[in-house]
Motif scaffolding. Structure first.
Motif, short mmCIF file in Angstrom:
data_model
loop_
_atom_site.label_atom_id
_atom_site.label_comp_id
_atom_site.label_asym_id
_atom_site.label_seq_id
_atom_site.Cartn_x
_atom_site.Cartn_y
_atom_site.Cartn_z
N ALA A 133 0.86 -1.19 0.00
CA ALA A 133 0.00 0.00 0.00
C ALA A 133 0.89 1.23 0.00
O ALA A 133 1.86 1.31 0.75
CB ALA A 133 -0.93 0.00 1.21
N VAL A 134 0.55 2.17 -0.87
CA VAL A 134 1.34 3.39 -1.00
C VAL A 134 0.45 4.58 -0.62
O VAL A 134 -0.60 4.79 -1.24
CB VAL A 134 1.83 3.57 -2.46
N TRP A 135 0.86 5.31 0.41
CA TRP A 135 0.13 6.53 0.79
C TRP A 135 0.64 7.68 -0.07
O TRP A 135 1.84 7.98 -0.10
CB TRP A 135 0.32 6.83 2.27
N GLY A 136 -0.28 8.34 -0.78
CA GLY A 136 0.05 9.40 -1.72
C GLY A 136 0.01 8.87 -3.13
O GLY A 136 0.24 7.67 -3.39
N CYS A 137 -0.35 9.75 -4.07
CA CYS A 137 -0.26 9.44 -5.50
C CYS A 137 0.46 10.58 -6.20
O CYS A 137 0.19 10.89 -7.36
CB CYS A 137 -1.64 9.21 -6.11
N GLY A 138 1.34 11.25 -5.49
CA GLY A 138 2.19 12.28 -6.09
C GLY A 138 3.29 11.63 -6.91
O GLY A 138 3.31 10.41 -7.11
N PRO A 139 4.22 12.43 -7.41
CA PRO A 139 5.29 11.90 -8.27
C PRO A 139 6.10 10.78 -7.62
O PRO A 139 6.37 9.75 -8.26
CB PRO A 139 6.16 13.13 -8.54
N GLU A 147 -7.06 13.34 -10.36
CA GLU A 147 -6.19 13.00 -11.50
C GLU A 147 -4.97 12.20 -11.07
O GLU A 147 -4.42 11.42 -11.84
CB GLU A 147 -5.79 14.25 -12.29
N ARG A 148 -4.55 12.36 -9.83
CA ARG A 148 -3.42 11.57 -9.34
C ARG A 148 -3.85 10.12 -9.09
O ARG A 148 -3.13 9.17 -9.40
CB ARG A 148 -2.86 12.21 -8.06
N LEU A 149 -5.07 9.94 -8.53
CA LEU A 149 -5.60 8.60 -8.34
C LEU A 149 -5.79 7.90 -9.68
O LEU A 149 -5.47 6.72 -9.84
CB LEU A 149 -6.95 8.68 -7.60
N LYS A 150 -6.27 8.67 -10.66
CA LYS A 150 -6.51 8.12 -12.00
C LYS A 150 -5.20 7.64 -12.63
O LYS A 150 -5.15 6.57 -13.24
CB LYS A 150 -7.17 9.22 -12.85
N LEU A 151 -4.14 8.44 -12.47
CA LEU A 151 -2.83 8.07 -13.04
C LEU A 151 -2.33 6.78 -12.39
O LEU A 151 -1.81 5.88 -13.07
CB LEU A 151 -1.83 9.21 -12.84
N ALA A 152 -2.50 6.68 -11.06
CA ALA A 152 -2.05 5.47 -10.34
C ALA A 152 -2.82 4.24 -10.80
O ALA A 152 -2.27 3.15 -10.94
CB ALA A 152 -2.23 5.67 -8.84
N GLU A 153 -4.12 4.44 -11.06
CA GLU A 153 -4.97 3.32 -11.43
C GLU A 153 -4.80 2.93 -12.89
O GLU A 153 -4.50 1.78 -13.21
CB GLU A 153 -6.44 3.71 -11.16
N GLU A 154 -4.92 3.92 -13.77
CA GLU A 154 -4.95 3.60 -15.20
C GLU A 154 -3.57 3.33 -15.78
O GLU A 154 -3.41 2.46 -16.62
CB GLU A 154 -5.65 4.73 -15.97
N LYS A 155 -2.57 4.09 -15.35
CA LYS A 155 -1.23 3.89 -15.92
C LYS A 155 -0.33 3.08 -14.99
O LYS A 155 0.64 2.48 -15.43
CB LYS A 155 -0.58 5.26 -16.22
N GLY A 156 -0.64 3.10 -13.68
CA GLY A 156 0.22 2.40 -12.73
C GLY A 156 -0.30 1.02 -12.34
O GLY A 156 0.41 0.27 -11.68
N LYS A 192 -2.01 21.99 -6.30
CA LYS A 192 -2.47 20.88 -7.15
C LYS A 192 -3.61 21.36 -8.05
O LYS A 192 -4.53 20.63 -8.34
CB LYS A 192 -2.89 19.68 -6.30
N SER A 193 -3.52 22.62 -8.49
CA SER A 193 -4.55 23.16 -9.39
C SER A 193 -4.15 22.90 -10.84
O SER A 193 -3.00 22.53 -11.11
CB SER A 193 -4.72 24.66 -9.13
N ASP A 194 -5.11 23.06 -11.74
CA ASP A 194 -4.87 22.89 -13.17
C ASP A 194 -4.34 21.48 -13.50
O ASP A 194 -3.59 21.29 -14.44
CB ASP A 194 -3.86 23.97 -13.62
N GLY A 195 -4.70 20.50 -12.66
CA GLY A 195 -4.28 19.11 -12.91
C GLY A 195 -2.77 18.90 -12.78
O GLY A 195 -2.22 17.95 -13.32
N CYS A 196 -2.12 19.78 -12.02
CA CYS A 196 -0.65 19.74 -11.97
C CYS A 196 -0.13 18.56 -11.14
O CYS A 196 -0.39 18.46 -9.95
CB CYS A 196 -0.14 21.06 -11.38
N ILE A 197 0.63 17.69 -11.77
CA ILE A 197 1.26 16.58 -11.05
C ILE A 197 2.78 16.75 -11.04
O ILE A 197 3.42 16.59 -10.01
CB ILE A 197 0.86 15.21 -11.65
#
Ligand code: NAD
Ligand code: ZN
Length: 387
Positions: free
Chosen positions: A190-196, A221-230, A376-381
């Motif tokens: 389990a990873v806490w955080g979905c930042g870079p 959008e960070r959760l989505k990146l972790a799920e869909e790409k990670g 974390k505005s404008d979808g900034c990761i």
């Protein structure tokens, strides 16, 4: 030259500063071609780190071209393309000999300051307070690199800056956090955080044989990146009870390995931005993520802490950590150890680290970029800047 300078909480400016010069025979001067903003920079931006002075040049994730070297840098020549690790290390002390480069005994000229608060000094870091060396960082046109015979990784491949830049910090950091979790094939991680850092921890957990990876955050959008790409299963901690969900997913055991890729500035569920600071102490080092991790982790499990803490943390659940027989590993990344093998993973096509980039900016616009990344505005990761 132009550089991003720190002037206090939420006050960073691009200004003219003196060009860096060779000061020691093992120095090199690098002309920066790409530089990024890190979650660690946000701890400076949000005023959590002691030992900062007005005018300090920030930035520790950068790469570029060698323009000058001192007399004792046989490995580099003018024109070489290099990625520079954020940890500065001499290569020859007790710790460097054990590949523990972020613990180098010789690179921090202000080691006494660090030892006063922590007992011993870790290595110097670029652009990360006078306590950690007062070494000007790389959100700039040029940077002086001490111990350039040890740190910079020469890259001769024709990969783009965007594909190689994150070897300077977040890819090795995510990787070392997975190594530090002591993953056994099949483990639930389990990873806490979905930042870079978390996104690279997720990918690294898979590389090390995880059977299941679960990632926790609240930014869609960070959760989505972790799920869909990670390929992670995700939990939005504002919508679900993380403890109940993780136990339900693991037949009541809890995850075997837990990674804190959040650090000092954790939020609580329903906790608005304004409550990031403890209203009593003014401290922003919350044990929110780490305590949740301790509660959720399987008995006898392992915790890995890449997340940065800048002060002692009140309310840390040491009682549960001890009684549940949990093990902990932590640290600033021992960069020089991980850069060469991780460069190979890029060259072998196993990973393209540029997946993380959402914003490309000019260094001149760095102040706005800090603001967007912080809120974390404008979808900034992840922001990459070019001088
Ligand atoms: P980031 O600020 O972009 O990401 C942190 C993420 O944690 C955010 O997406 C945030 O929404 C999420 N978060 C906040 N509270 C949470 C909670 N209670 N539960 C779950 N998620 C929560 O930063 P980053 O660049 O990914 O860096 C993460 C941490 O790693 C920072 O503390 C940074 O300083 C540290 N870091 C350490 C090293 C090292 O060498 N050890 C290197 C780089 C970064
Ligand atoms: Zn960083």
């Amino acid at each position: 030259m132009k550089a991003l300078t720190w002037h206090g909480t939420h006050d960073v400016r691009v200004e003219n500063v003196a060009d860096p010069e060779i000061q020691e025979s093992r120095d090199a001067i690098i002309k920066i071609t790409a530089t990024a903003i890190c979650g660690s920079d946000l701890h400076l931006y949000n005023g959590l780190m002691g030992g900062m002075q007005e005018g300090d040049v920030l930035g520790h994730e950068f790469m570029g071209e060698v323009v000058e070297t001192g007399g004792e840098v046989p490995n580099l020549n003018k024109g070489d393309r290099v990625v520079v690790p954020f940890t500065i290390a001499c290569g020859s002390c007790f710790f460097c000999h054990q590949n523990l480069y972020s613990l180098c005994d010789n690179s921090n000229p202000n080691a006494d300051m660090a030892a006063e608060t922590m007992g011993h000094s870790p290595s110097a870091l670029f652009g990360y307070s006078h306590m950690l060396g007062g070494i000007p960082g790389g959100q700039a046109e040029y940077v002086r690199v001490p111990y350039a015979d040890v740190g910079p990784l020469k890259v001769e491949s024709d990969y783009s800056d965007e594909q190689l830049l994150f070897l300077s910090d977040i890819y090795p950091t995510g990787y070392m956090s997975a190594i530090n979790a002591d993953i056994v094939p099949g483990d639930t991680v389990a990873v806490w955080g979905c930042g870079p850092v978390a996104q690279f921890a997720i990918r690294s957990a898979w590389m090390l044989g995880a059977g299941r990876v679960v990632a926790i955050d609240r930014v869609p959008e960070r959760l989505k990146l972790a799920e869909e790409k990670g390929g992670a299963e995700v939990i939005n901690f504002e919508k679900e009870n993380v403890y109940e969900k993780l136990l339900e997913m693991t037949k009541g055991y809890g995850p075997d390995r837990c990674i804190d890729a959040v650090g000092a500035e954790a939020h609580g569920a329903g906790d608005p931005e304004a409550e990031r600071r403890d209203p009593d102490s003014g401290e922003a080092n919350h044990p929110l993520a780490i305590n949740e991790m301790i509660r959720c982790c399987r008995k006898g499990g392992h915790l890995s802490l890449p997340g940065v803490y800048t002060a002692p943390v009140d309310g840390f659940m040491l009682n549960a950590l001890m009684n549940k027989s949990l093990s902990v590993k932590s640290g600033q990344t021992h960069m020089q150890q991980y850069m060469p093998p991780l460069l190979q993973t890029i060259e072998q096509g196993l990973i393209d680290p540029s997946f993380i980039i959402t914003h490309r900016e000019k260094l001149a616009d760095a102040a706005g970029a800090y603001e967007r990344f912080n809120t974390k505005s404008d979808g900034c990761i992840k922001v990459v800047m070019t001088p």
